[in-house]
Write a protein that holds these residues in place. Structure first.
Motif: not given
Lengths: 449, 449
Positions: A323-328, A400-401, A404, B402, B419-424, B427
């Motif tokens: 993982v990259l630990n992408a966060m938002v 960010i995605d 990533s 992307a 794939m790792e997508f940022s999540y909140a 958004v």
């Protein structure tokens, strides 16, 4: 064949749904301590803030939905106390306190995490809250309505989102963070300063680099203040946004191997015991950049792990990748995201890097409504992207995605400088801020040659 | 040393600025027919619509700015009539009609394109407009103010943006497009249908699959209607959004090699003649997927080519890479983007593909303000991404970027699923629509096995 899943968070329920998608016949039973299932914990601060009208809204499905639509049995308010991996049984107490034994062919441990409450004097007072379950959220919202001020301990995403929410309810807010910056896990200090200033502009006081040494109570055992560095701060409530610790006790009891940080799993999400899988906040995973074990306590990670576990149980070999630990996070009008390694952590790991930065706008300069956006890109000395941080008024998350994806596919600085970005004045500048930041790094690489 | 640049569009001026960034001493002269330089033609429809207050707003710099800030000479309202590549001279007529000769060491042809006006009877009437220069925009806006209805010929991005703008000014609008769908270059028909419905809901009439056979004039030589398939449609004005054709006459005169579509350049943006470069709408480039020559008439492409030409002239070897022709357009509340190859074009090129589609929301289901978003991904039989189309209420542009990055780096279907997508919640959804679309394709690949 029966799969038993312990835990009804994103990891557990996604595993259940994924098995069902690919296998009609498997019996699937989810056992959970919770009363409400299938809700979004990430949404709790936004309900407190009133941006989402009610806590009912964030409950996506009921146990009945799972039974009817997916033939998945969800046993709520029940506690698994032991796993007998030799005879493939789980032992649990149901809602009425009766002890039950349930046989499994596959077991999935999705026991999640618990808020870490630091050993501060006064931590057992009333009006101290955590932000973990939907009930926690309800309690905070109720108590906030009769409070004038709050101290939020911890300046991670949940801490900031909750602080913002309580500020929106017109409480006086103080955030206390031990690290010298906000969002210490996602951002470097230069990017964190932008967020700090935004919080301060909202009237939120932020104390950095110091711990809360004591929580003060009144005669009714309620919080009346905290001590930070010998200085008292009065408040009516305290929110502990101090991070989570993986729940690994059950896995330990079952004899699953525990890693440096949490339950150890292979890339198929299998524990060390045959037919026992684990997913979500209770497992450790691998950092894509450092190759070291890392926690990834995000709902999106739990969902992705649940899909991998579910497919494997359904007989479709699938791997979960590092993982990259992408966060938002969205705090008021500010969107904050990061992925990969930070400059600080690179330095800590003695990894030499070159950084590119850009400040730009989210729309063409002349198009009304454009907002500032700040981009920071981190490249290793092979000129490969290894980290990105973006703070801005809109359109951060998908950038960010993209970054990533770039990190995962080894995109280089030069490729980003020359990269094709879509352009229209209402949605972007003719040169994307990412390309500008890459160019800044590229110029620095040129000077190093 | 002197670089002469013919043309003051995005390509020409970016070349000038890039040379100056890396070379303080080069003399740089830009010669242009235009009166206004450094404006954004892509913004014209948004000024007509009133979303951008005035045409002055979209002029980013004046010739004086270039002189003062960057020591770049811009000669306006002047026409280059010949290039003597043997003696390295350009011959031009200045604003006063005087003939001048200017010596160059490097020459950059950035002559752009011209609106293609199809040979329709009545095409020389008054009140027929194109959407090319800022003056064209001013004329449309002025004429629209005294008009009740307009026919827009061509349903590409500029056509739709202009139609929307005129609709917003309360004109009755009919769009006529020869292809059987709107946005025939960017979208497949299934995705185009979503846009079509949106236009119709705005009260815009769209006629597809038929050409305008005649434009009808009144006694004052003004447009009073058009004929489409024997049927008359009355209107007060006609907008030709019929695409552009590269301006290659000067390059031809100079003896530069012309390719199948426009001026031929190598990856350094050099023409076939030493020291003569060409950039922007007047050159042809290479399609990343098909490796065939293709036009890329986008402001963002011109800027990227200008940077490459500028760096090479400044002595920094740089290459321009094959393009995906990523595009984005915003029409009202709808954002439309595409990159890479479409399903239709893949079929035309006899390229077998598997398509994944998803319909989702731009925010968590329970978070207010989320808008529908439609994603279509196109994979080749090696499961590599080769195209993407996205239509939605927000957050389309960066998702396209992307996907462009993914195509350029050879991302696979499986990689996108996992794939790792940022999540909140404010958004994004916990599973990104892109991952959902990839999963749809992945399921299809599984069935093919």
């Amino acid at each position: 064949m029966r799969t038993v899943i312990i835990g009804s968070g994103a990891g557990g329920l996604t595993t259940a749904s994924t098995i069902r998608k690919y296998n009609r016949d498997m019996e699937i039973v989810v056992i959970t301590k919770e009363k409400y299932v299938a809700y979004s914990p990430c949404a709790i601060p936004y309900v407190i803030a009133g941006e989402i009208p009610s806590f009912q809204d964030i409950i996506m499905h009921t146990p009945e939905d799972y039974r009817k639509n997916k033939n998945i049995e969800v046993i709520t308010e029940s506690t698994v106390v032991d796993i007998d991996s030799e005879n493939k049984n789980v032992i649990y107490y149901d809602i009425d306190g009766n002890k039950n034994t349930l046989k499994y062919d596959y077991l999935v441990i999705a026991t999640g995490g618990e808020t870490f409450i630091p050993p501060i004097e006064g931590r057992d007072l009333e009006s101290i809250f955590k932000v973990k379950t939907i009930e926690d959220g309800m309690k905070i919202k109720n108590y906030a309505e009769k409070s004038g001020s709050a101290v939020v301990i911890g300046a991670g995403a949940i801490g900031l989102e909750t602080a913002y929410a309580l500020r929106k309810l017109d409480l006086k807010i103080t955030i206390v963070e031990m690290a010298p910056q906000v969002l210490p896990r996602g951002l470097d200090i230069d990017m964190a300063e932008i967020v700090l200033k935004y919080l301060q502009d909202l009237g939120i006081e932020v104390i950095l680099g110091k711990p809360v040494s004591k929580i003060l109570g009144d005669e009714n055992n309620r919080v009346k203040g905290v001590i930070v560095g010998n200085k008292p701060y009065s408040c009516d409530m305290v929110v502990m946004a101090t991070g989570t610790r993986p729940n690994i006790e059950l896995a330990k009891k079952a004899g699953c191997k525990i890693g440096r940080l949490a339950i150890k799993v292979n890339s198929r999400m299998e524990t060390s015991i045959p037919n026992i899988y684990a997913v979500g906040d209770c497992v450790e995973t691998v950092d894509f950049i450092t190759k070291q074990p890392i926690l990834s306590p995000f709902g999106s990670t739990a969902v992705r792990q649940g899909k991998v576990a579910g497919k494997n149980i359904a007989g479709i070999p699938t791997e979960f990748k590092p993982v990259l630990n992408a966060m938002v996070s969205k705090i008021g009008e500010m969107e904050i995201g990061s992925t990969g390694i930070s400059e600080l952590r690179a330095h800590q790991d003695r990894l030499e890097v070159v950084v590119g930065k850009a400040k730009a706008l989210t729309r063409a300069r002349y198009y009304p409504g454009g907002k500032p956006i700040y981009v920071k890109l981190i490249f290793d000395m092979n000129r490969t992207l290894i980290g990105a941080q973006i703070v801005g008024g809109e359109r951060v998350s998908e950038r960010i995605d993209a970054m990533s994806l770039g990190i995962l596919k080894g995109v280089t600085c030069e490729e980003l400088v020359n990269m094709e970005f879509s352009y229209a004045p209402p949605v972007s500048m003719v040169v994307d801020p990412i390309a500008l930041a890459a160019e800044d790094a590229w110029d620095k690489f040129q000077k190093l040659e």
